[in-house]
Write a protein that holds these residues in place. Structure first.
Motif, PDB file in Angstrom:
ATOM      1  N   TYR A 242     -13.012 -14.598  35.530  1.00  0.00           N
ATOM      2  CA  TYR A 242     -12.456 -15.723  36.281  1.00  0.00           C
ATOM      3  C   TYR A 242     -13.362 -16.533  36.859  1.00  0.00           C
ATOM      4  O   TYR A 242     -14.869 -16.118  36.654  1.00  0.00           O
ATOM      5  N   ASP A 243     -13.271 -17.858  36.984  1.00  0.00           N
ATOM      6  CA  ASP A 243     -14.392 -18.792  37.476  1.00  0.00           C
ATOM      7  C   ASP A 243     -14.672 -18.463  38.982  1.00  0.00           C
ATOM      8  O   ASP A 243     -13.910 -18.806  39.850  1.00  0.00           O
ATOM      9  N   GLU A 244     -15.884 -17.852  39.124  1.00  0.00           N
ATOM     10  CA  GLU A 244     -16.325 -17.608  40.469  1.00  0.00           C
ATOM     11  C   GLU A 244     -16.289 -18.843  41.417  1.00  0.00           C
ATOM     12  O   GLU A 244     -15.813 -18.720  42.598  1.00  0.00           O
ATOM     13  N   ASP A 245     -16.835 -19.864  40.866  1.00  0.00           N
ATOM     14  CA  ASP A 245     -17.131 -20.996  41.885  1.00  0.00           C
ATOM     15  C   ASP A 245     -15.848 -21.604  42.233  1.00  0.00           C
ATOM     16  O   ASP A 245     -15.775 -21.838  43.242  1.00  0.00           O
ATOM     17  N   HIS A 246     -14.702 -21.779  41.281  1.00  0.00           N
ATOM     18  CA  HIS A 246     -13.506 -22.287  41.615  1.00  0.00           C
ATOM     19  C   HIS A 246     -12.851 -21.411  42.659  1.00  0.00           C
ATOM     20  O   HIS A 246     -12.462 -21.846  43.523  1.00  0.00           O
ATOM     21  N   PHE A 247     -13.031 -19.934  42.479  1.00  0.00           N
ATOM     22  CA  PHE A 247     -12.425 -18.980  43.276  1.00  0.00           C
ATOM     23  C   PHE A 247     -13.081 -19.207  44.909  1.00  0.00           C
ATOM     24  O   PHE A 247     -12.002 -19.284  45.597  1.00  0.00           O
ATOM     25  N   VAL A 248     -14.238 -19.373  44.912  1.00  0.00           N
ATOM     26  CA  VAL A 248     -14.887 -19.699  46.322  1.00  0.00           C
ATOM     27  C   VAL A 248     -14.615 -20.798  46.995  1.00  0.00           C
ATOM     28  O   VAL A 248     -14.129 -20.781  48.169  1.00  0.00           O
ATOM     29  N   ALA A 249     -14.494 -21.772  45.977  1.00  0.00           N
ATOM     30  CA  ALA A 249     -14.041 -23.192  46.774  1.00  0.00           C
ATOM     31  C   ALA A 249     -12.749 -23.312  47.121  1.00  0.00           C
ATOM     32  O   ALA A 249     -12.362 -24.021  48.007  1.00  0.00           O
ATOM     33  N   THR A 250     -11.799 -22.732  46.347  1.00  0.00           N
ATOM     34  CA  THR A 250     -10.297 -22.853  46.557  1.00  0.00           C
ATOM     35  C   THR A 250     -10.137 -22.184  47.901  1.00  0.00           C
ATOM     36  O   THR A 250      -9.023 -22.538  48.644  1.00  0.00           O
ATOM     37  N   LEU A 251     -10.546 -20.985  48.088  1.00  0.00           N
ATOM     38  CA  LEU A 251     -10.378 -20.188  49.284  1.00  0.00           C
ATOM     39  C   LEU A 251     -11.000 -20.680  50.467  1.00  0.00           C
ATOM     40  O   LEU A 251     -10.622 -20.302  51.723  1.00  0.00           O
ATOM     41  N   ASP A 252     -11.929 -21.749  50.455  1.00  0.00           N
ATOM     42  CA  ASP A 252     -12.542 -22.147  51.665  1.00  0.00           C
ATOM     43  C   ASP A 252     -11.408 -22.699  52.394  1.00  0.00           C
ATOM     44  O   ASP A 252     -10.806 -23.655  52.020  1.00  0.00           O
ATOM     45  N   GLY A 253     -11.662 -22.432  53.612  1.00  0.00           N
ATOM     46  CA  GLY A 253     -10.727 -22.804  54.759  1.00  0.00           C
ATOM     47  C   GLY A 253      -9.614 -21.893  54.994  1.00  0.00           C
ATOM     48  O   GLY A 253      -8.963 -22.088  56.044  1.00  0.00           O
ATOM     49  N   TYR A 254      -9.382 -20.809  53.983  1.00  0.00           N
ATOM     50  CA  TYR A 254      -8.654 -19.824  54.432  1.00  0.00           C
ATOM     51  C   TYR A 254      -9.208 -18.688  54.716  1.00  0.00           C
ATOM     52  O   TYR A 254      -9.126 -18.026  55.833  1.00  0.00           O
ATOM     53  N   ILE A 255     -10.372 -18.280  53.789  1.00  0.00           N
ATOM     54  CA  ILE A 255     -11.291 -17.072  54.075  1.00  0.00           C
ATOM     55  C   ILE A 255     -12.545 -17.423  53.566  1.00  0.00           C
ATOM     56  O   ILE A 255     -12.580 -18.373  52.508  1.00  0.00           O
ATOM     57  N   LYS A 256     -13.634 -16.793  53.771  1.00  0.00           N
ATOM     58  CA  LYS A 256     -14.979 -16.912  53.350  1.00  0.00           C
ATOM     59  C   LYS A 256     -15.110 -16.009  52.308  1.00  0.00           C
ATOM     60  O   LYS A 256     -14.934 -14.645  52.467  1.00  0.00           O
ATOM     61  N   VAL A 257     -15.649 -16.304  51.212  1.00  0.00           N
ATOM     62  CA  VAL A 257     -15.985 -15.472  49.864  1.00  0.00           C
ATOM     63  C   VAL A 257     -17.581 -15.738  49.707  1.00  0.00           C
ATOM     64  O   VAL A 257     -17.981 -16.656  49.583  1.00  0.00           O
ATOM     65  N   VAL A 258     -18.066 -14.409  49.498  1.00  0.00           N
ATOM     66  CA  VAL A 258     -19.500 -14.461  49.228  1.00  0.00           C
ATOM     67  C   VAL A 258     -19.931 -13.571  47.769  1.00  0.00           C
ATOM     68  O   VAL A 258     -19.042 -12.603  47.506  1.00  0.00           O
ATOM     69  N   ARG A 259     -20.919 -13.587  47.344  1.00  0.00           N
ATOM     70  CA  ARG A 259     -21.039 -13.051  45.947  1.00  0.00           C
ATOM     71  C   ARG A 259     -21.768 -11.630  46.238  1.00  0.00           C
ATOM     72  O   ARG A 259     -21.637 -10.723  45.391  1.00  0.00           O
ATOM     73  N   GLU A 260     -22.276 -11.648  47.198  1.00  0.00           N
ATOM     74  CA  GLU A 260     -23.204 -10.375  47.585  1.00  0.00           C
ATOM     75  C   GLU A 260     -23.497 -10.127  49.294  1.00  0.00           C
ATOM     76  O   GLU A 260     -23.414 -11.161  49.877  1.00  0.00           O
ATOM     77  N   LEU A 261     -23.690  -9.114  49.636  1.00  0.00           N
ATOM     78  CA  LEU A 261     -24.023  -8.696  50.942  1.00  0.00           C
ATOM     79  C   LEU A 261     -25.301  -9.280  51.279  1.00  0.00           C
ATOM     80  O   LEU A 261     -26.420  -9.483  50.483  1.00  0.00           O
ATOM     81  N   PRO A 262     -25.601  -9.831  52.633  1.00  0.00           N
ATOM     82  CA  PRO A 262     -26.909 -10.332  53.021  1.00  0.00           C
ATOM     83  C   PRO A 262     -27.980  -9.105  52.961  1.00  0.00           C
ATOM     84  O   PRO A 262     -27.464  -7.940  53.168  1.00  0.00           O
ATOM     85  N   ASP A 263     -29.265  -9.361  52.884  1.00  0.00           N
ATOM     86  CA  ASP A 263     -30.305  -8.518  52.539  1.00  0.00           C
ATOM     87  C   ASP A 263     -30.308  -7.320  54.008  1.00  0.00           C
ATOM     88  O   ASP A 263     -30.651  -6.419  53.621  1.00  0.00           O
ATOM     89  N   LEU A 264     -29.939  -7.955  54.998  1.00  0.00           N
ATOM     90  CA  LEU A 264     -29.999  -6.954  56.241  1.00  0.00           C
ATOM     91  C   LEU A 264     -29.192  -5.931  56.099  1.00  0.00           C
ATOM     92  O   LEU A 264     -29.394  -4.632  56.277  1.00  0.00           O
ATOM     93  N   LEU A 265     -28.113  -6.018  55.390  1.00  0.00           N
ATOM     94  CA  LEU A 265     -27.082  -4.962  55.238  1.00  0.00           C
ATOM     95  C   LEU A 265     -27.640  -4.103  54.170  1.00  0.00           C
ATOM     96  O   LEU A 265     -27.349  -2.846  54.176  1.00  0.00           O
TER      97      LEU A 265
ATOM     98  N   LYS B  25      -3.792 -20.427  42.572  1.00  0.00           N
ATOM     99  CA  LYS B  25      -4.532 -21.499  42.759  1.00  0.00           C
ATOM    100  C   LYS B  25      -6.044 -20.981  42.553  1.00  0.00           C
ATOM    101  O   LYS B  25      -6.716 -21.692  41.918  1.00  0.00           O
ATOM    102  N   ALA B  26      -6.624 -19.781  43.091  1.00  0.00           N
ATOM    103  CA  ALA B  26      -7.934 -19.536  43.054  1.00  0.00           C
ATOM    104  C   ALA B  26      -8.240 -19.011  42.077  1.00  0.00           C
ATOM    105  O   ALA B  26      -9.540 -18.990  41.428  1.00  0.00           O
ATOM    106  N   LEU B  27      -7.283 -18.010  41.274  1.00  0.00           N
ATOM    107  CA  LEU B  27      -7.656 -17.207  40.090  1.00  0.00           C
ATOM    108  C   LEU B  27      -7.605 -18.132  38.885  1.00  0.00           C
ATOM    109  O   LEU B  27      -6.406 -18.361  38.315  1.00  0.00           O
ATOM    110  N   ARG B  28      -8.640 -18.864  38.441  1.00  0.00           N
ATOM    111  CA  ARG B  28      -8.583 -19.377  37.051  1.00  0.00           C
ATOM    112  C   ARG B  28      -9.557 -18.594  36.231  1.00  0.00           C
ATOM    113  O   ARG B  28     -10.642 -18.201  36.470  1.00  0.00           O
ATOM    114  N   PHE B  29      -9.286 -18.610  34.891  1.00  0.00           N
ATOM    115  CA  PHE B  29     -10.082 -18.017  34.075  1.00  0.00           C
ATOM    116  C   PHE B  29     -11.138 -18.685  33.824  1.00  0.00           C
ATOM    117  O   PHE B  29     -11.260 -19.973  33.854  1.00  0.00           O
TER     118      PHE B  29
END
Length: 600
Positions: free
Chosen positions: A236-259, A325-329
């Motif tokens: 799937y297209d990660e950038d499109h997935f993150v951008a499409t869901l913006d405003g609905y939920i927040k999506v990140v690629r990895e956990l922050p360093d602190l965690l 909408k968010a899941l595009r190959f």
């Protein structure tokens, strides 16, 4: 036993189940839920006193009370013993009846039917290849007009556009009042093949919205059956997935360093939270949310089917957003898939660019797993037995497993063969000029089984015949990426034919309903009816055609069906029946490559 305990004591609350990856001891579920019994005054075993002369009234009254109490215990025990005796006695008869039923099935539809002279039950024996040989001349000489692909589907659904719900979902559960910021990070592990993983991703988006959590891009669990090491970004297209869901939920690629530092930069060190299948929204709010708030991160694995279909409308909307909408190959898949669809349209120029796609589940593993018998005789049976033993070890040889191929066939549990699919389509009115796309893995004994289908439909194409070897080379060995190519070509066909269920056709039917104004444009055969027709050696081609035309009309009617959904009582899959909840996201589509274009 656990379910019984829960039903007995409704006030007891189920505890969430954790599993730490690095521990050696495995938690056991179900050993600590015993019943508690009440004792009766210490359980006195004193014998009743012998008869005695009449005494003072007060003494007699006391004795009478004692005897009455003892008799009540005796009566209660006698009743319990009587019920126990009747249950044990009836249980014997119940077991006997079950054994007689199974043995009767074996005699009627099993391999012993021929030995004892019984005529097999109609539909229990595969004779489709014989029927084809008998009717082939009639099929060839059939001069009736062919069906027009542009007018296969006659039923229409009135499209009613509704505005989508507010994109902020956390406030529906009062989460924002408690904490204006995110509750924590949600990690899920999607298992299975392409569409089971797709289901897990959509559910993860919904759960993230429910918990007001930040979703980490879902991880794909390596499956020993699919053997595909692909990650999310490979399919799937990660950038499109993150951008499409913006405003609905927040999506990140990895956990922050602190965690990550807390868990030695290894996600597998995060304790696994076990969620039972089809868990309702209330479970996540009552059991998962408090842990998420306390730890700041939660990892749920496995995550297949871990969210109930009955969820509030704003949570269903998140599933719709994710799936349609968010899941595009990814670009490599979308680029080749677009080429394959365009080539199928060119091959179908005689029908206005319209074609039929078939999801044919007649690979060797599917034939073996179904435990069905076809026309290969003893050699086929031996080959399938060896295949089952190799891949599933002793699973099919357990004492509690009774394999009845004839009964499987009668119940519609056997994959349709290529000749059965071909005869069905010819009977429905599709002629030999129809272009067909075959979505399948390697067909079992392909040369022998595909011969009859190719006689009926010479214009059969696959991804291997449409693409060049160089184009397919990057996809070889990646089953999910190859399945994504099939998915896209089938999605844009005028007619989609499913032959054996599964996640692939269920997701496709729903996606097609979303694209084609509520109509799935799908032929889902009534296999229980088909097996009866395919074993009738006296059937004529005219009679067979009449039955197939009725079946096509029934599929046309069912294609526009929308389940009744009142509040949150949905019983069907939203991935197969996306309406009415996903209707607000629909747009007017031109049955072109909409998936490969930006969806925003």
């Amino acid at each position: 036993m656990v379910e019984t305990c829960m039903a007995t004591n409704k006030n007891m609350k189920a505890k969430p189940y954790y599993h730490q990856q690095n521990t050696n001891a495995a938690a056991s579920g179900g050993g600590g839920g015993g019943y508690s019994s009440e004792s009766s005054n210490g359980g006195s075993n004193s014998p009743s006193p012998p008869p005695s002369p009449r005494r003072h009234a007060s003494i007699s009254h006391s004795r009478r009370r004692l005897r009455t109490k003892s008799f009540s215990f005796f009566r209660r025990d006698s009743f319990a013993l009587t019920v126990s005796f009747i249950f044990r006695r009836n249980l014997r008869y119940l077991v006997l009846l079950c054994l007689l039923y199974v043995s009767g099935l074996i005699m009627c539809v099993g391999p012993f039917a021929g030995l004892v002279g019984h005529t097999p039950v109609l539909g229990s024996v595969y004779r489709s290849h014989e029927i084809f040989g008998k009717l082939w001349d009639q099929i060839q000489s059939d001069n009736s007009s062919a069906i027009d692909l542009s007018s296969v589907w006659k039923y229409k659904r009135l499209k009613v556009q509704k505005p989508c719900l507010n994109s902020t979902v956390g406030r529906y559960f009062g989460i924002e009042k408690e904490s204006p910021g995110p509750s924590g990070f949600l990690i899920v592990e999607a298992n299975g093949g392409l569409n089971q993983q797709r289901s897990a991703i959509c559910n993860a988006v919904a759960v993230a919205g429910l918990l007001n959590a930040i979703l980490v891009i879902p991880r794909f669990e390596f499956n020993s059956v699919w053997k595909d090491p692909s990650e999310f970004g490979d399919i799937y297209d990660e950038d499109h997935f993150v951008a499409t869901l913006d405003g609905y939920i927040k999506v990140v690629r990895e956990l922050p360093d602190l965690l990550m530092e807390r868990y030695d930069y290894n996600m597998t060190n995060i304790p696994t939270f076990r969620v039972h299948a089809w868990a309702p929204a209330s479970y996540y709010m009552g059991e998962v949310y408090p842990v998420l708030r306390e730890q700041g991160v939660i990892r749920i694995a496995p995550f297949a089917n871990r969210l109930a279909m009955n969820v509030p409308p704003h949570i269903q909307l998140l599933r719709c957003m994710a799936n349609y909408k968010a899941l595009r190959f990814s670009d490599p898949i979308s680029t080749l898939a677009e080429k394959l669809v365009k080539r199928m349209i060119e091959k179908s120029s005689g029908a206005g660019g319209k074609y039929v796609s078939i999801h044919l589940r007649f690979e060797e593993d599917m034939v073996a797993f179904s435990c069905c018998l076809y026309d290969g005789g003893k050699a086929e049976k031996l080959e399938m037995d060896m295949f089952r033993e190799k891949w599933w070890k002793g699973k099919f040889k357990r004492k509690d497993r009774v394999i009845l191929p004839g009964l499987n066939r009668i119940n519609g549990k056997c994959p349709l063969t290529p000749v059965e699919v071909g005869m069905m389509l010819r009977g429905m009115g599709f002629d030999n000029n129809t272009s067909i796309y075959l979505a399948s893995g390697k067909i079992y004994q392909a040369e022998r089984h595909l011969a009859s289908l190719l006689k009926m439909f010479p214009l059969v194409y696959t991804k291997e015949s449409l693409a060049t070897p160089d184009e397919l080379a990057p996809f070889e060995g990646y089953s999910s990426r190859l399945a994504a190519l099939d998915y896209t070509v089938c999605l844009f066909s005028e007619v989609f034919v499913t032959t054996h269920g599964g996640n692939f056709p269920h997701f496709l039917m729903g996606h097609r309903r979303f694209l084609f104004d509520g109509h799935s444009k799908t032929i889902n055969p009534d296999k229980r009816k088909l097996v009866l027709l395919f074993q009738d050696m006296n059937i004529s081609w005219v009679t067979f055609k009449d039955q197939m035309e009725i079946m096509l009309s029934e599929n046309d009617r069912k294609g526009i069906m929308v389940p009744r959904v009142r509040k949150i009582n949905r019983k069907t899959s939203i991935y197969t029946y996306p309406l009415p909840e996903c209707r607000c996201l629909q747009q007017s589509h031109n049955t072109t490559l909409q998936l490969t274009q930006p969806a925003r």
